[in-house]
Design a protein around this motif. Structure first.
Motif, PDB file in Angstrom:
ATOM      1  N   ILE A  76       0.843  -1.189   0.000  1.00 36.49           N
ATOM      2  CA  ILE A  76       0.000   0.000   0.000  1.00 36.49           C
ATOM      3  C   ILE A  76       0.881   1.243   0.000  1.00 36.49           C
ATOM      4  O   ILE A  76       1.733   1.403   0.877  1.00 36.49           O
ATOM      5  CB  ILE A  76      -0.920   0.019   1.238  1.00 36.49           C
ATOM      6  CG1 ILE A  76      -1.644  -1.329   1.411  1.00 36.49           C
ATOM      7  CG2 ILE A  76      -1.912   1.185   1.139  1.00 36.49           C
ATOM      8  CD1 ILE A  76      -2.568  -1.717   0.270  1.00 36.49           C
ATOM      9  N   PHE A  98      -0.519  -1.919  -4.748  1.00 39.98           N
ATOM     10  CA  PHE A  98       0.306  -2.492  -5.814  1.00 39.98           C
ATOM     11  C   PHE A  98       0.791  -3.831  -5.288  1.00 39.98           C
ATOM     12  O   PHE A  98       0.357  -4.282  -4.232  1.00 39.98           O
ATOM     13  CB  PHE A  98       1.467  -1.546  -6.175  1.00 39.98           C
ATOM     14  CG  PHE A  98       2.375  -1.189  -5.042  1.00 39.98           C
ATOM     15  CD1 PHE A  98       3.536  -1.910  -4.806  1.00 39.98           C
ATOM     16  CD2 PHE A  98       2.073  -0.127  -4.186  1.00 39.98           C
ATOM     17  CE1 PHE A  98       4.371  -1.586  -3.757  1.00 39.98           C
ATOM     18  CE2 PHE A  98       2.908   0.204  -3.135  1.00 39.98           C
ATOM     19  CZ  PHE A  98       4.065  -0.526  -2.919  1.00 39.98           C
ATOM     20  N   GLU A 122      11.837   1.482   3.393  1.00 39.61           N
ATOM     21  CA  GLU A 122      10.485   1.738   3.895  1.00 39.61           C
ATOM     22  C   GLU A 122      10.159   0.681   4.938  1.00 39.61           C
ATOM     23  O   GLU A 122       9.775  -0.445   4.597  1.00 39.61           O
ATOM     24  CB  GLU A 122       9.440   1.662   2.757  1.00 39.61           C
ATOM     25  CG  GLU A 122       9.619   2.688   1.644  1.00 39.61           C
ATOM     26  CD  GLU A 122       8.459   2.714   0.661  1.00 39.61           C
ATOM     27  OE1 GLU A 122       7.569   1.841   0.751  1.00 39.61           O
ATOM     28  OE2 GLU A 122       8.443   3.619  -0.199  1.00 39.61           O
ATOM     29  N   GLU A 124       7.805  -1.291   7.355  1.00 40.63           N
ATOM     30  CA  GLU A 124       6.358  -1.481   7.275  1.00 40.63           C
ATOM     31  C   GLU A 124       5.911  -2.639   8.165  1.00 40.63           C
ATOM     32  O   GLU A 124       6.608  -3.640   8.298  1.00 40.63           O
ATOM     33  CB  GLU A 124       5.935  -1.795   5.825  1.00 40.63           C
ATOM     34  CG  GLU A 124       6.475  -0.770   4.841  1.00 40.63           C
ATOM     35  CD  GLU A 124       5.724  -0.693   3.533  1.00 40.63           C
ATOM     36  OE1 GLU A 124       4.734  -1.430   3.353  1.00 40.63           O
ATOM     37  OE2 GLU A 124       6.138   0.141   2.702  1.00 40.63           O
ATOM     38  N   ASP A 153      10.018  -2.615   2.592  1.00 41.82           N
ATOM     39  CA  ASP A 153       9.598  -2.486   1.197  1.00 41.82           C
ATOM     40  C   ASP A 153      10.700  -1.733   0.446  1.00 41.82           C
ATOM     41  O   ASP A 153      10.557  -0.545   0.141  1.00 41.82           O
ATOM     42  CB  ASP A 153       8.252  -1.747   1.145  1.00 41.82           C
ATOM     43  CG  ASP A 153       7.780  -1.484  -0.277  1.00 41.82           C
ATOM     44  OD1 ASP A 153       8.272  -2.144  -1.205  1.00 41.82           O
ATOM     45  OD2 ASP A 153       6.916  -0.591  -0.439  1.00 41.82           O
ATOM     46  N   LYS A 171      10.020  -2.448  -6.976  1.00 39.26           N
ATOM     47  CA  LYS A 171      10.000  -2.915  -5.588  1.00 39.26           C
ATOM     48  C   LYS A 171      10.122  -4.437  -5.515  1.00 39.26           C
ATOM     49  O   LYS A 171       9.840  -5.016  -4.468  1.00 39.26           O
ATOM     50  CB  LYS A 171       8.696  -2.456  -4.923  1.00 39.26           C
ATOM     51  CG  LYS A 171       8.661  -0.941  -4.697  1.00 39.26           C
ATOM     52  CD  LYS A 171       7.265  -0.441  -4.370  1.00 39.26           C
ATOM     53  CE  LYS A 171       7.267   1.017  -3.929  1.00 39.26           C
ATOM     54  NZ  LYS A 171       7.640   1.196  -2.520  1.00 39.26           N
TER      55      LYS A 171
HETATM   56 ZN    ZN Z   1       5.927   0.682   0.849  1.00 41.13          ZN
END
Ligand code: ZN
Length: 279
Positions: A76, A98, A122, A124, A153, A171
């Motif tokens: 997200i 995604f 990132e 998460e 991420d 990613k």
């Molecule tokens: Zn992310």
């Protein structure tokens, strides 16, 4: 419970030791992690009765992703108010979903390859689904979560934005989705709606925010995703990152070979990844 992937086999962690679930259950559950999620309610009911004589020590380097074979991986974008603000983007009114392709998933202490000049971090919360969820109401959504884990991420920003708003390839390099150090079930999380996410590069803290800054809470994400597509046992949701990523720093900052990214979330534990040159 804490459910760990040790050398590809599902283990329960008890007092910092590991119990092989297939051996402890005489083959009823495991050895694969995915088989635990495919039969999660029965496993959770039986686990407290497993005999404990098979407990063994383990090392962190043996740990793999606690949910390594998902049918689907959701991620997200822009799901924290602070991150949307630093990106100069409007807060989404529907989740900006995604995928990270499953081949990007890895263990909690695997290295991350620097595949370009713009590798970013990132931290998460990753939610793992425990039973098929289709058109689930938000109020019921926690009942479909096996537990939570720490995830990163990793994002190659140039690739991420090269195809407009199609984020998934940038990613999804191998090593871009470490998850762990294990799955923590909800009963071991003091406040599942308020977890502190922290990320360091070496000794430099770059992210520190509570999950209460989320735009869409975890139950809200499950409701909104499952309104469209069924979620399956063992599926992952990377639930978005708070403020403090590299691309929005002034000046922008990206990861360099040799740096160590350490990610910690509340009761879920800590993972770390060393940035390496690609093969
Ligand atoms: Zn992310």
């Amino acid at each position: 419970m804490k459910i760990a992937n040790i050398n590809g086999r599902a283990n329960l962690l008890i007092d910092e030791q590991a119990l092989d679930i297939a051996l402890a259950s005489s083959g009823q559950f495991g050895p694969s992690l995915q088989s635990i999620y495919d039969n999660f309610d029965a496993f959770a009911a039986a686990a407290s009765g497993f005999p404990k004589e098979g407990l063994e020590s383990f090392s962190l380097s043996q740990l793999g992703s606690p949910a390594p074979e998902p049918r689907q991986v959701f991620a997200i974008g822009l799901n924290y108010h602070g991150h949307a603000a630093e990106a100069g983007m409007a807060v989404p009114t529907v989740p900006a979903a995604f995928t990270k392709f499953p081949s990007s998933l890895g263990g909690p202490f695997e290295p991350v390859p620097r595949m370009g000049e713009t590798l970013d971090w990132e931290v998460e919360i990753v939610a793992v689904i425990s039973r098929r969820a289709h058109r689930v109401a938000e109020v019921d959504a926690w009942d479909y979560v096996a537990g939570l884990a720490v995830g990163q991420d990793y994002s190659e920003r140039t690739m991420q934005f090269a195809a407009g708003s199609q984020f998934s390839l940038g990613k999804s390099y191998p090593g871009f989705g470490p998850v762990g150090p294990w799955l923590t079930t909800l009963d071991e999380i003091a406040d599942r709606d308020n977890l502190r996410l922290e990320c360091w590069i070496d000794d430099d803290k770059v992210q520190d925010a509570p999950s209460t800054d989320m735009v869409f809470s975890i139950p809200s994400l499950i409701a909104k995703l499952s309104a469209v597509t069924p979620l399956w046992p063992g599926d992952l949701i990377f639930t978005g990152t708070p403020a403090g990523v590299g691309i929005t720093a002034q000046p922008p900052r990206f990861l360099q070979v040799g740096e160590v990214v350490r990610s910690t979330i509340g009761d879920l534990g800590s993972i770390h990844n060393t940035v390496i040159a690609p093969d």
